[in-house]
Design a protein around this motif. Structure first.
Motif, PDB file in Angstrom:
ATOM      1  N   PRO A   1       0.814  -1.207   0.000  1.00 59.03           N
ATOM      2  CA  PRO A   1       0.000   0.000   0.000  1.00 59.03           C
ATOM      3  C   PRO A   1       0.856   1.271   0.000  1.00 59.03           C
ATOM      4  O   PRO A   1       1.791   1.395   0.780  1.00 59.03           O
ATOM      5  CB  PRO A   1      -0.813  -0.137   1.296  1.00 59.03           C
ATOM      6  N   GLY A   2       0.560   2.160  -0.939  1.00 61.92           N
ATOM      7  CA  GLY A   2       1.273   3.420  -1.017  1.00 61.92           C
ATOM      8  C   GLY A   2       2.480   3.400  -1.924  1.00 61.92           C
ATOM      9  O   GLY A   2       3.139   4.423  -2.114  1.00 61.92           O
ATOM     10  N   MET A   3       2.779   2.222  -2.537  1.00 64.43           N
ATOM     11  CA  MET A   3       3.933   2.199  -3.435  1.00 64.43           C
ATOM     12  C   MET A   3       3.574   1.297  -4.626  1.00 64.43           C
ATOM     13  O   MET A   3       2.563   1.545  -5.289  1.00 64.43           O
ATOM     14  CB  MET A   3       5.198   1.792  -2.664  1.00 64.43           C
ATOM     15  N   LEU A   4       4.318   0.259  -4.915  1.00 60.45           N
ATOM     16  CA  LEU A   4       4.006  -0.579  -6.079  1.00 60.45           C
ATOM     17  C   LEU A   4       2.864  -1.552  -5.777  1.00 60.45           C
ATOM     18  O   LEU A   4       2.742  -2.065  -4.664  1.00 60.45           O
ATOM     19  CB  LEU A   4       5.231  -1.389  -6.498  1.00 60.45           C
ATOM     20  N   ASP A   5       2.085  -1.844  -6.834  1.00 57.52           N
ATOM     21  CA  ASP A   5       1.102  -2.929  -6.722  1.00 57.52           C
ATOM     22  C   ASP A   5       1.742  -4.258  -7.077  1.00 57.52           C
ATOM     23  O   ASP A   5       1.307  -5.304  -6.585  1.00 57.52           O
ATOM     24  CB  ASP A   5      -0.079  -2.652  -7.655  1.00 57.52           C
ATOM     25  N   ALA A   6       2.729  -4.231  -7.944  1.00 56.86           N
ATOM     26  CA  ALA A   6       3.401  -5.480  -8.331  1.00 56.86           C
ATOM     27  C   ALA A   6       4.811  -5.194  -8.832  1.00 56.86           C
ATOM     28  O   ALA A   6       5.105  -4.095  -9.303  1.00 56.86           O
ATOM     29  CB  ALA A   6       2.610  -6.214  -9.408  1.00 56.86           C
ATOM     30  N   ALA A   7       5.672  -6.207  -8.712  1.00 59.92           N
ATOM     31  CA  ALA A   7       7.039  -6.115  -9.226  1.00 59.92           C
ATOM     32  C   ALA A   7       7.389  -7.414  -9.940  1.00 59.92           C
ATOM     33  O   ALA A   7       6.889  -8.483  -9.590  1.00 59.92           O
ATOM     34  CB  ALA A   7       8.023  -5.871  -8.076  1.00 59.92           C
ATOM     35  N   CYS A   8       8.262  -7.288 -10.954  1.00 63.93           N
ATOM     36  CA  CYS A   8       8.687  -8.431 -11.748  1.00 63.93           C
ATOM     37  C   CYS A   8      10.208  -8.539 -11.667  1.00 63.93           C
ATOM     38  O   CYS A   8      10.922  -7.765 -12.306  1.00 63.93           O
ATOM     39  CB  CYS A   8       8.321  -8.236 -13.221  1.00 63.93           C
ATOM     40  N   PRO A   9      10.714  -9.472 -10.863  1.00 65.96           N
ATOM     41  CA  PRO A   9      12.167  -9.632 -10.772  1.00 65.96           C
ATOM     42  C   PRO A   9      12.720 -10.519 -11.882  1.00 65.96           C
ATOM     43  O   PRO A   9      12.213 -11.611 -12.130  1.00 65.96           O
ATOM     44  CB  PRO A   9      12.351 -10.302  -9.406  1.00 65.96           C
ATOM     45  N   GLY A  10      13.753 -10.041 -12.534  1.00 66.33           N
ATOM     46  CA  GLY A  10      14.462 -10.866 -13.514  1.00 66.33           C
ATOM     47  C   GLY A  10      15.559 -11.661 -12.828  1.00 66.33           C
ATOM     48  O   GLY A  10      15.708 -11.623 -11.599  1.00 66.33           O
ATOM     49  N   GLU A  11      16.326 -12.402 -13.618  1.00 69.05           N
ATOM     50  CA  GLU A  11      17.541 -13.005 -13.074  1.00 69.05           C
ATOM     51  C   GLU A  11      18.456 -11.884 -12.576  1.00 69.05           C
ATOM     52  O   GLU A  11      18.203 -10.710 -12.830  1.00 69.05           O
ATOM     53  CB  GLU A  11      18.272 -13.807 -14.170  1.00 69.05           C
ATOM     54  N   VAL A  12      19.540 -12.229 -11.899  1.00 70.05           N
ATOM     55  CA  VAL A  12      20.454 -11.217 -11.371  1.00 70.05           C
ATOM     56  C   VAL A  12      21.005 -10.349 -12.516  1.00 70.05           C
ATOM     57  O   VAL A  12      21.542 -10.882 -13.491  1.00 70.05           O
ATOM     58  CB  VAL A  12      21.614 -11.890 -10.603  1.00 70.05           C
ATOM     59  N   PHE A  13      20.809  -9.053 -12.373  1.00 74.38           N
ATOM     60  CA  PHE A  13      21.284  -8.052 -13.338  1.00 74.38           C
ATOM     61  C   PHE A  13      20.752  -8.337 -14.755  1.00 74.38           C
ATOM     62  O   PHE A  13      21.411  -7.990 -15.751  1.00 74.38           O
ATOM     63  CB  PHE A  13      22.821  -7.984 -13.372  1.00 74.38           C
ATOM     64  N   THR A  14      19.571  -8.946 -14.869  1.00 72.82           N
ATOM     65  CA  THR A  14      19.022  -9.329 -16.168  1.00 72.82           C
ATOM     66  C   THR A  14      17.553  -8.930 -16.230  1.00 72.82           C
ATOM     67  O   THR A  14      16.805  -9.153 -15.263  1.00 72.82           O
ATOM     68  CB  THR A  14      19.143 -10.859 -16.366  1.00 72.82           C
ATOM     69  N   SER A  15      17.122  -8.357 -17.323  1.00 71.72           N
ATOM     70  CA  SER A  15      15.742  -7.880 -17.429  1.00 71.72           C
ATOM     71  C   SER A  15      14.735  -9.003 -17.251  1.00 71.72           C
ATOM     72  O   SER A  15      14.962 -10.123 -17.698  1.00 71.72           O
ATOM     73  CB  SER A  15      15.524  -7.258 -18.808  1.00 71.72           C
ATOM     74  N   PRO A  16      13.609  -8.679 -16.608  1.00 71.95           N
ATOM     75  CA  PRO A  16      12.492  -9.629 -16.618  1.00 71.95           C
ATOM     76  C   PRO A  16      11.928  -9.716 -18.039  1.00 71.95           C
ATOM     77  O   PRO A  16      12.244  -8.896 -18.892  1.00 71.95           O
ATOM     78  CB  PRO A  16      11.483  -8.987 -15.656  1.00 71.95           C
ATOM     79  N   VAL A  17      11.084 -10.723 -18.272  1.00 71.06           N
ATOM     80  CA  VAL A  17      10.536 -10.932 -19.623  1.00 71.06           C
ATOM     81  C   VAL A  17       9.123 -10.365 -19.693  1.00 71.06           C
ATOM     82  O   VAL A  17       8.457 -10.189 -18.664  1.00 71.06           O
ATOM     83  CB  VAL A  17      10.557 -12.434 -19.996  1.00 71.06           C
ATOM     84  N   PRO A  18       8.640 -10.084 -20.903  1.00 69.69           N
ATOM     85  CA  PRO A  18       7.306  -9.467 -21.045  1.00 69.69           C
ATOM     86  C   PRO A  18       6.201 -10.273 -20.377  1.00 69.69           C
ATOM     87  O   PRO A  18       5.257  -9.697 -19.817  1.00 69.69           O
ATOM     88  CB  PRO A  18       7.119  -9.408 -22.572  1.00 69.69           C
ATOM     89  N   ASP A  19       6.299 -11.606 -20.412  1.00 68.36           N
ATOM     90  CA  ASP A  19       5.247 -12.422 -19.809  1.00 68.36           C
ATOM     91  C   ASP A  19       5.034 -12.088 -18.327  1.00 68.36           C
ATOM     92  O   ASP A  19       3.897 -12.048 -17.851  1.00 68.36           O
ATOM     93  CB  ASP A  19       5.602 -13.904 -19.971  1.00 68.36           C
ATOM     94  N   GLN A  20       6.129 -11.848 -17.608  1.00 70.43           N
ATOM     95  CA  GLN A  20       6.010 -11.463 -16.196  1.00 70.43           C
ATOM     96  C   GLN A  20       5.231 -10.159 -16.043  1.00 70.43           C
ATOM     97  O   GLN A  20       4.390 -10.007 -15.160  1.00 70.43           O
ATOM     98  CB  GLN A  20       7.400 -11.261 -15.570  1.00 70.43           C
ATOM     99  N   MET A  21       5.567  -9.208 -16.910  1.00 71.94           N
ATOM    100  CA  MET A  21       4.951  -7.876 -16.806  1.00 71.94           C
ATOM    101  C   MET A  21       3.465  -7.933 -17.151  1.00 71.94           C
ATOM    102  O   MET A  21       2.648  -7.237 -16.541  1.00 71.94           O
ATOM    103  CB  MET A  21       5.682  -6.917 -17.741  1.00 71.94           C
ATOM    104  N   VAL A  22       3.123  -8.774 -18.123  1.00 73.75           N
ATOM    105  CA  VAL A  22       1.713  -8.916 -18.504  1.00 73.75           C
ATOM    106  C   VAL A  22       0.930  -9.556 -17.359  1.00 73.75           C
ATOM    107  O   VAL A  22      -0.181  -9.126 -17.020  1.00 73.75           O
ATOM    108  CB  VAL A  22       1.591  -9.748 -19.803  1.00 73.75           C
ATOM    109  N   ARG A  23       1.522 -10.598 -16.755  1.00 69.44           N
ATOM    110  CA  ARG A  23       0.881 -11.212 -15.585  1.00 69.44           C
ATOM    111  C   ARG A  23       0.683 -10.193 -14.470  1.00 69.44           C
ATOM    112  O   ARG A  23      -0.355 -10.160 -13.806  1.00 69.44           O
ATOM    113  CB  ARG A  23       1.764 -12.340 -15.033  1.00 69.44           C
ATOM    114  N   ALA A  24       1.722  -9.408 -14.222  1.00 69.60           N
ATOM    115  CA  ALA A  24       1.635  -8.401 -13.160  1.00 69.60           C
ATOM    116  C   ALA A  24       0.532  -7.398 -13.464  1.00 69.60           C
ATOM    117  O   ALA A  24      -0.273  -7.053 -12.586  1.00 69.60           O
ATOM    118  CB  ALA A  24       2.981  -7.693 -12.998  1.00 69.60           C
ATOM    119  N   ALA A  25       0.477  -6.936 -14.710  1.00 74.11           N
ATOM    120  CA  ALA A  25      -0.549  -5.959 -15.101  1.00 74.11           C
ATOM    121  C   ALA A  25      -1.940  -6.548 -14.892  1.00 74.11           C
ATOM    122  O   ALA A  25      -2.841  -5.880 -14.351  1.00 74.11           O
ATOM    123  CB  ALA A  25      -0.343  -5.542 -16.558  1.00 74.11           C
ATOM    124  N   ALA A  26      -2.122  -7.798 -15.298  1.00 74.66           N
ATOM    125  CA  ALA A  26      -3.433  -8.448 -15.160  1.00 74.66           C
ATOM    126  C   ALA A  26      -3.801  -8.589 -13.685  1.00 74.66           C
ATOM    127  O   ALA A  26      -4.973  -8.429 -13.297  1.00 74.66           O
ATOM    128  CB  ALA A  26      -3.414  -9.810 -15.845  1.00 74.66           C
TER     129      ALA A  26
END
Lengths: 330, 330
Positions: free
Chosen positions: A66-91
């Protein structure tokens, strides 16, 4: 290098399982790598989503609540997360009021959040994006075209998160996020290099007696290498680099951030020097945060972030926040 | 070893000046080395005072504020504060309801708090003391007769602090502190040694491929040295050592503590393993805290602390606390 792990390939999965066990107030989908506040989606509320490579904790997963992020998508160490994670988070966080992606300016993050935004829009979710590029040190690096996103991300997530929590519509939350991103500047310094689990040894050599000014949070090169400096000199160099780029016309929020392995005892001493330099430069510090918030694994070093604020942004900073990494007000 | 400092002899003074600048809600007397909550003395309230060597931040100075300590006395790095600091602290927080000293079991701390208690009593301040000796690893070490005080101190300060904030009289606050101290057990593990500013190199050698079980927070020897273990194995050894000494008959508070240089990413993975082992041993975890709370400068490693609680202690844990290092509820 010794690590408190079960195996390099399991580090992120194990951390997410640990987060799930330690924080019942979060829903941690370790398999799909999405961290969501338990009460999401909150009716009528804009969903705030961020993400990026792991290794910068508490950013981003530790800023869900509450008051900050609703969701976060962690990638591997120092590596971008993938679009599928972000779509799941958005949904998971979409209640009909739309979703804002907070994106640090790294090429992989930018591409993947772009693709995720398109996919989410196809699913009928309205998505806005804000790009954080607060690092004044280097314009183009190994990982980025343009300025990198670092400590300013905390301010964007906190202030836009507070606006969303108050029920502001997507356009307004996005406007707050953009204003904060535009008003934030950072500069980082490494005394030592981070060691990634996969590599098992420091990502670069930094001889005894030298430091690297203008470092990023992925162990990428900085602006210049110099003979070791005192905390006061490092504060002058850091604040100087920021004020060469931003001339505050009002009060600022100050983040004195540790990169991971620098003791809090040293960070406070450094923070005192940063505040001294800012006073000499007649910059008014409205609020100060000292600690490890946007880290780079076990890197020794620090960064300074300033964010110029007006009355509204200062009020949003003071608004309640309840996350593992940042909490006050209730 | 490189440090973010102005000079080894200035580290504690600089940190206190930085704390003063960053935390206007505290009164930091850098010269006399006393950190006091700004509204002290609070009328009718028992004053809670602790202190010890610096290098363990946020303990103790970062735990000063409503709901926890009224004052803290930082010594030099890994060195006991002197009685004069403690007497000043007692005088600053004494409102007539008496003062409780929370003392970690290190010989210097014990002697100096004893002397300070006598001096304060001569000044007409009623003083009670509670000794924290939660470390199950070693009974007698370089620095201590009997068990050392470590992570359990956080629980004593939080729970006794909550009782004092509610207006409990000295006898009752002392009783809570003793019960918490008696119900707390810790075990620590080092993957690397800390580097003190004065020495400038690690306080002991820990070869690659080895770890030290049962380490203290001053870089003093542990219980045994072993070949490197996985996070799961370290969790089993740590929880096992604690449960050999304490058989919880009710729920526990769990602190998964980082020693300074171990990334939060690793601490969460380790915390997940600790919770798994506790579940296997049928110990109910009521609340979990994961992070760097009782550190040892830049030491790599971790500690586990359990505190058995009843309904009253759990309620005191959940009570509001507003300090730089621990904050919730308002």
């Amino acid at each position: 290098m010794k690590m408190l792990i079960n195996g390099a390939e399991r580090v992120v999965d194990d951390a997410l399982r640990g987060m799930a066990a330690a924080h019942p107030e979060l829903v941690v989908d370790a398999e799909n790598r999405v961290v969501v506040r338990r009460d999401a989606p909150v009716a009528g509320k804009v969903g705030l989503v961020s993400g990026g490579g792991s290794g910068h904790e508490p950013l981003h997963g530790g800023f869900v609540g509450p008051g900050m992020l609703d969701a976060a998508c962690p990638g591997e160490v120092f590596t971008s997360p993938v679009p599928d994670q972000m779509v799941r988070a958005a949904a998971a966080v979409h209640s009909g009021a739309g979703v804002l992606f907070v994106v640090k300016n790294y090429t992989g993050d930018v591409l993947n959040f772009d693709m995720a935004a398109e996919l989410a829009e196809e699913d009928g979710i309205e998505v806005a994006k804000v790009l954080v590029r607060d690092d004044v040190a280097v314009t183009d690096s190994l990982f980025t075209a343009g300025r990198r996103g670092t400590g300013g991300t905390l301010f964007v997530e906190k202030l836009a998160g507070a606006a969303a929590e108050e029920g502001a519509p997507l356009a307004r939350v996005t406007d707050v996020a953009r204003r904060v991103a535009d008003a934030s500047r950072s500069f980082g310094v490494a005394l030592g290099a981070p060691t990634t689990p996969a590599k098992g040894s420091p990502t670069f050599d930094l001889p005894l007696g030298e430091l690297e000014l203008g470092i990023g949070i992925h162990g990428e090169p900085g602006r210049e290498r110099r003979a070791m400096m005192t905390a006061g000199e490092i504060a002058e160099a850091s604040v100087g680099a920021i004020l060469d780029d931003l001339t505050p016309t009002g009060p600022v929020l100050l983040l004195v951030n540790g990169m991971g392995a620098t003791p809090l005892l040293e960070l406070y001493g450094f923070g005192g020097e940063v505040i001294r330099v800012l006073r000499e430069r007649r910059v008014e510090v409205a609020r100060t945060l000292v600690g490890n918030y946007v880290t780079s694994l076990d890197m020794a070093g620090c960064s300074v972030t300033l964010c110029q604020v007006d009355e509204e942004l200062l009020r949003l900073w003071d608004a309640p926040v309840v996350t593992p990494g940042l909490r006050w007000g209730r």
